[in-house]
Design a protein around this motif. Sequence first.
Motif: not given
Length: 316
Positions: A261-289
């Motif tokens: 999760d930390m690595a994917s967040a870092r890569l996404a932020l470096l690619a220009g993704t907003s913090v808000h969208d990174v949070i939403a992506s991580l939430e979706a990844r673990h929403a079922a568990t």
Amino acid sequence: MNTTMATDFLTRCFRPGETIALLLRREQPVRIVQRIVRLEQVTAPAYMRWLAHENASGVNVYVAANPLRSGSRKRTKECIAEVRHLYLDIDSDGDSRIAALRASDIVPEPNAIVATSAAKYQVLWSVEGFDFATQELKLKQLASAFGGDAACTDCNRVLRVPGFHNAKYTPPHPVTIEYLSGSAVRPDDFQLVSELPPAVLPLRGSLPPSATGKHTHSEQDWAWVLSELSSGKSATQLTEELAGRRADKPNPLYYAQRTVDMASARLALLAGTSVHDVIASLEARHAATLPAALCFTRAREIAQTAAHMIACRKLT
């Protein structure tokens, strides 16, 4: 005022004969009085009546979270005898953060939750086996993981005493407590992150040599995960593989999830993704568990930590 509640709280927190620090603070005009006293003196009925009288006149009542050395006259860090408690101040979005904490599998059940005012809480763990450095580290990790007050990481911190009123409000708000556990916990019971990837590690490729010419397992994992994510491997598959590779960890799945999760967040932020969208992506990844409140808290903490890592690297 409920002096019985206050007495019960203090006798649960401290042992007979121990020296403790009380802090009495009036807001308007500001007046602060500190009393260094024995537990038995504070819990005597006459002393409790005096504290209740002061509280009724607008004075807030606090106690240091840890006992003092015998003979102390101050509440400095040097006067603290031992680490007795971990604590977390939650001053905003309190109900959802408490729900996330209680649903979490990375911290033990708190011993008590103090409601200091509407939707504001102090969470307490009775602990043993902590030195001062370990306590400070865990307090910072707790504040980061669950959205607590990052300033509350000192061993001489004071807490509100349940049974009295929070006089900052009109009308004053009763300070209450809920006891959840009677057992003391140890450092290993907290599976908060202890191995954050170094902020100065390169995004891809080989790692700079360490002083010994070798890389730690965690550094190797971090570089491998970054490389695999960059090449398109799915986070789910990568998490399973890393957990299998690191069976030596106390909780391999948690370690793997956090690293990926930390690595994917870092890569996404470096690619220009907003913090808000990174949070939403991580939430979706673990929403079922994960419970929703815990899922959001963990996603936000990871995204903010990744952003901090990037900022630190830019400064080096």
